[in-house]
Design a protein around this motif. Structure first.
Motif, PDB file in Angstrom:
ATOM      1  N   THR A   7      -6.987  26.965  20.623  1.00  0.00           N
ATOM      2  CA  THR A   7      -5.647  27.151  21.241  1.00  0.00           C
ATOM      3  C   THR A   7      -5.867  27.277  22.751  1.00  0.00           C
ATOM      4  O   THR A   7      -6.845  27.791  23.175  1.00  0.00           O
ATOM      5  N   ARG A   8      -4.518  27.081  23.283  1.00  0.00           N
ATOM      6  CA  ARG A   8      -4.629  27.350  24.932  1.00  0.00           C
ATOM      7  C   ARG A   8      -3.525  28.244  25.070  1.00  0.00           C
ATOM      8  O   ARG A   8      -2.393  28.117  24.333  1.00  0.00           O
ATOM      9  N   HIS A   9      -3.433  29.197  26.172  1.00  0.00           N
ATOM     10  CA  HIS A   9      -2.456  30.178  26.301  1.00  0.00           C
ATOM     11  C   HIS A   9      -2.122  30.072  27.777  1.00  0.00           C
ATOM     12  O   HIS A   9      -3.245  30.362  28.501  1.00  0.00           O
ATOM     13  N   VAL A  10      -0.994  30.004  28.220  1.00  0.00           N
ATOM     14  CA  VAL A  10      -0.669  29.884  29.767  1.00  0.00           C
ATOM     15  C   VAL A  10       0.533  31.052  29.929  1.00  0.00           C
ATOM     16  O   VAL A  10       1.395  30.959  29.243  1.00  0.00           O
ATOM     17  N   VAL A  11       0.209  31.630  31.274  1.00  0.00           N
ATOM     18  CA  VAL A  11       1.100  32.731  31.792  1.00  0.00           C
ATOM     19  C   VAL A  11       1.851  32.074  33.052  1.00  0.00           C
ATOM     20  O   VAL A  11       0.734  32.011  33.856  1.00  0.00           O
ATOM     21  N   VAL A  12       2.983  31.508  33.021  1.00  0.00           N
ATOM     22  CA  VAL A  12       3.739  31.234  34.461  1.00  0.00           C
ATOM     23  C   VAL A  12       4.047  32.566  35.105  1.00  0.00           C
ATOM     24  O   VAL A  12       4.963  33.326  34.438  1.00  0.00           O
ATOM     25  N   MET A  13       3.468  32.883  36.014  1.00  0.00           N
ATOM     26  CA  MET A  13       3.687  34.312  36.719  1.00  0.00           C
ATOM     27  C   MET A  13       4.354  34.184  38.038  1.00  0.00           C
ATOM     28  O   MET A  13       4.278  32.865  38.715  1.00  0.00           O
ATOM     29  N   GLY A  14       4.973  35.371  38.521  1.00  0.00           N
ATOM     30  CA  GLY A  14       5.263  35.397  39.805  1.00  0.00           C
ATOM     31  C   GLY A  14       6.364  36.372  40.077  1.00  0.00           C
ATOM     32  O   GLY A  14       6.739  36.681  38.691  1.00  0.00           O
ATOM     33  N   VAL A  15       6.989  36.587  41.161  1.00  0.00           N
ATOM     34  CA  VAL A  15       8.164  37.486  41.014  1.00  0.00           C
ATOM     35  C   VAL A  15       9.480  37.014  40.675  1.00  0.00           C
ATOM     36  O   VAL A  15       9.335  35.435  40.163  1.00  0.00           O
ATOM     37  N   SER A  16      10.379  37.676  40.270  1.00  0.00           N
ATOM     38  CA  SER A  16      11.882  37.450  39.720  1.00  0.00           C
ATOM     39  C   SER A  16      12.314  36.247  40.663  1.00  0.00           C
ATOM     40  O   SER A  16      12.089  36.614  41.806  1.00  0.00           O
ATOM     41  N   GLY A  17      12.854  35.265  40.194  1.00  0.00           N
ATOM     42  CA  GLY A  17      13.258  34.100  40.988  1.00  0.00           C
ATOM     43  C   GLY A  17      12.331  33.206  41.286  1.00  0.00           C
ATOM     44  O   GLY A  17      12.955  32.031  41.978  1.00  0.00           O
ATOM     45  N   ALA A  18      11.082  33.180  41.025  1.00  0.00           N
ATOM     46  CA  ALA A  18      10.267  32.173  41.417  1.00  0.00           C
ATOM     47  C   ALA A  18      10.245  30.724  40.662  1.00  0.00           C
ATOM     48  O   ALA A  18       9.756  29.788  41.074  1.00  0.00           O
ATOM     49  N   GLY A  19      11.077  30.929  39.604  1.00  0.00           N
ATOM     50  CA  GLY A  19      11.262  29.707  38.612  1.00  0.00           C
ATOM     51  C   GLY A  19      10.306  29.639  37.577  1.00  0.00           C
ATOM     52  O   GLY A  19      10.144  28.495  36.733  1.00  0.00           O
TER      53      GLY A  19
END
Length: 192
Positions: A7-19
């Motif tokens: 499997t692959r696991h991805v976390v799209v991260m960043g501050v609130s409002g980054a998209g």
């Protein structure tokens, strides 16, 4: 052979409002990965604090992060790949997320605070007030050189961010009737 599913696991991260949510949903739509919004895993007490403009501290975050890692680990055991929209602001938070499935890749949406503040001022459907952006920006620790992931400029068009995340992580894209090609570049960690 360990018998472990691939499997692959991805976390799209960043501050609130980054998209994060928009990009993570787009990656899920393009690849077929199971999507989750980390905000939906917060306790009612955490949501109430954030609505009131009170930043969460680490004691508030640890159970939330463990729940997210558990969700990814459960999906891994089912043979399901995932994409998660999650702030993952500190290395220590990302370390907890990595305790779930065997490996996690990160897509850090980074960019100028002014751009993010403007985006947040236009939102009416989110409990995170723009006043907490400074707290999140101060907390943010960019990806370390030994962390698997890529950094993308959040000022790019949404579609460009989605495609860049998929291609740079080498995520498989199922072929469809229109003949959408698979990503061109294999995964290679960003080395800033």
């Amino acid at each position: 052979m360990t018998g472990e599913p691939s499997t692959r696991h991805v976390v799209v991260m960043g501050v609130s409002g980054a998209g994060k949510t928009t990009v993570a949903r787009g990656i899920a739509a393009l690849t077929g990965l199971a999507f989750a919004e980390a905000d939906e895993f917060h306790s009612e007490a955490n949501v109430a604090r954030m609505r009131a403009g009170v930043p969460l501290d680490d004691d508030d975050r640890w159970p939330w992060l463990r729940a997210l890692a558990g969700w990814m680990a459960d999906r891994h055991r089912e043979g399901v790949s995932t994409v998660l929209a999650c702030s993952a602001l500190k290395r220590s938070y990302r370390d907890v997320l990595r305790q779930g499935p065997p490996s996690v890749d990160f897509v850090h949406l980074a960019g100028p605070t002014e751009v993010i503040r403007e985006r947040m001022s236009l939102r009416s459907d989110h409990y995170m007030p723009a006043s907490l952006l400074d707290s999140q920006t101060a907390t943010l620790e960019p990806l370390w050189p030994d962390e698997r992931g890529v950094v993308l400029d959040l000022r790019l068009a949404t579609e460009a961010l989605i495609v860049a995340g998929v291609e740079r992580l080498g995520l498989p894209v199922p072929r469809v009737a229109s003949g959408v090609p698979t990503p061109r570049e294999p995964y290679a960690p960003d080395r800033r």
